[in-house]
Design a protein around this motif. Structure first.
Motif, PDB file in Angstrom:
ATOM      1  N   LEU A 235     -52.068  74.942-110.669  1.00 37.48           N
ATOM      2  CA  LEU A 235     -52.338  75.033-109.396  1.00 37.48           C
ATOM      3  C   LEU A 235     -53.131  74.166-108.590  1.00 37.48           C
ATOM      4  CD1 LEU A 235     -50.674  75.705-107.375  1.00 37.48           C
ATOM      5  CD2 LEU A 235     -52.351  77.913-106.978  1.00 37.48           C
TER       6      LEU A 235
ATOM      7  N   LYS B 251     -46.333  68.293-104.306  1.00 38.70           N
ATOM      8  CA  LYS B 251     -46.961  69.058-102.617  1.00 38.70           C
ATOM      9  C   LYS B 251     -46.009  69.685-102.079  1.00 38.70           C
ATOM     10  CE  LYS B 251     -51.771  68.057-100.949  1.00 38.70           C
ATOM     11  NZ  LYS B 251     -53.027  67.284-101.148  1.00 38.70           N
TER      12      LYS B 251
ATOM     13  N   VAL C 284     -54.304  78.456 -96.666  1.00 42.26           N
ATOM     14  CA  VAL C 284     -54.020  77.372 -97.459  1.00 42.26           C
ATOM     15  C   VAL C 284     -53.193  76.226 -96.292  1.00 42.26           C
ATOM     16  CG1 VAL C 284     -53.093  76.398 -99.266  1.00 42.26           C
ATOM     17  CG2 VAL C 284     -54.167  78.860 -99.412  1.00 42.26           C
TER      18      VAL C 284
ATOM     19  N   ILE D 228     -50.208  72.579-101.416  1.00 43.88           N
ATOM     20  CA  ILE D 228     -49.931  73.786-102.146  1.00 43.88           C
ATOM     21  C   ILE D 228     -49.780  72.295-103.269  1.00 43.88           C
ATOM     22  CG2 ILE D 228     -49.912  76.297-102.207  1.00 43.88           C
ATOM     23  CD1 ILE D 228     -47.349  75.946-102.980  1.00 43.88           C
TER      24      ILE D 228
ATOM     25  N   TYR E  33     -54.891  74.370-104.577  1.00 46.74           N
ATOM     26  CA  TYR E  33     -54.774  74.239-103.309  1.00 46.74           C
ATOM     27  C   TYR E  33     -55.711  73.972-102.766  1.00 46.74           C
ATOM     28  CZ  TYR E  33     -57.651  79.022-102.978  1.00 46.74           C
ATOM     29  OH  TYR E  33     -58.785  79.777-102.993  1.00 46.74           O
TER      30      TYR E  33
END
Length: 117
Positions: free
Chosen positions: A84, A66, A111, A114, A86
């Motif tokens: 993934l 992360k 975002v 991630i 996000y």
């Protein structure tokens, strides 16, 4: 002389037992080693097209982990061989499975982080 050898052996045994006990009690954590890598054709990296403050960027990532994404607006995501998640500025967590490509032409998400699973 025998007393010194016995004390050394006892001390070594106690130290070994303590180390073994700590190893058993403290679980090994996940090694998060997400890497920002150079985007290259033919690779199956996570690839994200984004913009913020008049700047545009295309970034690629590899390996599980992360990382902060800095609140950039995401225009397109290609997951490659990565699952993934996000986390956006609204507090939502969105999962996208591997081998997907998504574009956000009208309302791109902002975002914050991630995570490659």
């Amino acid at each position: 002389m025998l007393s010194k050898v016995k004390k050394s052996a006892t001390s070594a045994a106690v130290a070994f037992a303590a180390a073994a006990a700590l190893t058993a009690v403290v679980p090994a954590g996940n090694a998060y080693a997400i890497d920002h890598v150079a985007c290259r054709g033919g690779e199956n990296f996570l690839k994200i097209w984004s913009h913020s403050g008049g700047k545009q960027s295309v970034d690629c990532y590899a390996n599980r982990g992360k990382t902060d994404f800095g609140g950039w607006w995401v225009d397109k995501i290609s997951t490659g061989n990565n699952d993934l998640i996000y986390n956006d500025a609204n507090g939502d967590s969105v999962k996208i499975e591997r081998w997907h490509e998504i574009t956000f032409p009208n309302r791109p998400p902002k975002v914050n982080s991630i995570e490659i699973l």
